[in-house]
Design a protein around this motif. Sequence first.
Motif, PDB file in Angstrom:
ATOM      1  N   LYS A 115       0.838  -1.204   0.000  1.00 22.58           N
ATOM      2  CA  LYS A 115       0.000   0.000   0.000  1.00 22.58           C
ATOM      3  C   LYS A 115       0.870   1.249   0.000  1.00 22.58           C
ATOM      4  N   ALA A 116       1.951   1.230   0.776  1.00 24.17           N
ATOM      5  CA  ALA A 116       2.863   2.372   0.820  1.00 24.17           C
ATOM      6  C   ALA A 116       3.644   2.532  -0.477  1.00 24.17           C
ATOM      7  N   ALA A 117       3.980   1.410  -1.138  1.00 26.64           N
ATOM      8  CA  ALA A 117       4.772   1.459  -2.363  1.00 26.64           C
ATOM      9  C   ALA A 117       3.997   2.042  -3.537  1.00 26.64           C
ATOM     10  N   HIS A 120       4.647  10.081  -1.309  1.00 31.67           N
ATOM     11  CA  HIS A 120       3.896  10.699  -0.207  1.00 31.67           C
ATOM     12  C   HIS A 120       3.698   9.733   0.956  1.00 31.67           C
ATOM     13  N   SER A 121       4.410   8.620   0.959  1.00 34.04           N
ATOM     14  CA  SER A 121       4.223   7.606   1.988  1.00 34.04           C
ATOM     15  C   SER A 121       4.954   7.996   3.271  1.00 34.04           C
ATOM     16  N   ASN A 122       4.359   7.627   4.399  1.00 33.60           N
ATOM     17  CA  ASN A 122       4.990   7.844   5.698  1.00 33.60           C
ATOM     18  C   ASN A 122       5.706   6.589   6.203  1.00 33.60           C
ATOM     19  N   HIS A 123       5.686   5.532   5.392  1.00 38.18           N
ATOM     20  CA  HIS A 123       6.377   4.306   5.785  1.00 38.18           C
ATOM     21  C   HIS A 123       7.877   4.581   5.865  1.00 38.18           C
ATOM     22  N   VAL A 177       8.600  -4.967  -7.660  1.00 37.60           N
ATOM     23  CA  VAL A 177       8.140  -4.384  -8.926  1.00 37.60           C
ATOM     24  C   VAL A 177       7.561  -2.991  -8.707  1.00 37.60           C
ATOM     25  N   ASP A 178       6.697  -2.833  -7.707  1.00 37.55           N
ATOM     26  CA  ASP A 178       6.064  -1.538  -7.456  1.00 37.55           C
ATOM     27  C   ASP A 178       7.088  -0.472  -7.074  1.00 37.55           C
ATOM     28  N   MET A 179       8.035  -0.831  -6.226  1.00 36.26           N
ATOM     29  CA  MET A 179       9.056   0.130  -5.795  1.00 36.26           C
ATOM     30  C   MET A 179       9.983   0.493  -6.942  1.00 36.26           C
ATOM     31  N   THR A 180      10.382  -0.510  -7.726  1.00 37.76           N
ATOM     32  CA  THR A 180      11.262  -0.254  -8.864  1.00 37.76           C
ATOM     33  C   THR A 180      10.553   0.587  -9.924  1.00 37.76           C
ATOM     34  N   ASP A 181       9.279   0.313 -10.139  1.00 38.77           N
ATOM     35  CA  ASP A 181       8.515   1.060 -11.135  1.00 38.77           C
ATOM     36  C   ASP A 181       8.446   2.540 -10.787  1.00 38.77           C
TER      37      ASP A 181
END
Length: 233
Positions: free
Chosen positions: A37-39, A44-47, A155-159
Amino acid sequence: MTEWIQGQYVVAGVAGICLLYFLVKLMLRHTYKRMLKAARDMGHSNHKLMKTLVMKFNTCYQLKIGVPNVSLFVQKYLRHYRLMGIHLKTWENFTSLCVVMVMVSSMGSGIWAMMKEMPSGTVFLQLLTGVLGTGLLLLTDYMWNTGNQWDLLVVDMTDYLENICKPRLENEVFHPVDLQKYQQEYFEEGASEKEQKVVNLVPREKDVVSAEDITFTPEEESVIREVIQEYLG
């Protein structure tokens, strides 16, 4: 060993291992769900991990170092991320170990019971415990599939870093002249009011601040110092 089998301690141990497996899998599933969800909105994530990753990525470009291999950059920090002081991959390996322990303990106790010529019911119970326990764990792993959630997270973070963050930072840091020409071509003074609302790609001279006006938070200073130390070896 015979007393353990006759006292059903092996069956109780297998049940305990299965319960521990479920708790760890549930914890991993919840952690991956929160991180996924954070990725999806890393900027704008607070993680904590996402904020650190984006901050270090931006710092690398602000220092004109760049990040040639974004995928390796993501996996490096993701593999060093700890949950309750233990790496995520270590938790994954522990769940695999639980499956092996269930199989070995039940099969071993079943073979031992046969060698000691125990009642057929006792032998059957040991083997049945192993079959049911192993099957239940494998079914849980198939349904929750935390390994696939790990891949989706990478994948989400790399994207985000490769396709959204990196092009913007490269244009701002390494190709400011080309970016200014692009702005002059597509954002001319005669543009309509709707077009003027488009975010300005290059800061105006009056918006440019001097070095004396730039301040960093202690967290940002720590990240900048760490990036410089990594780059300089």
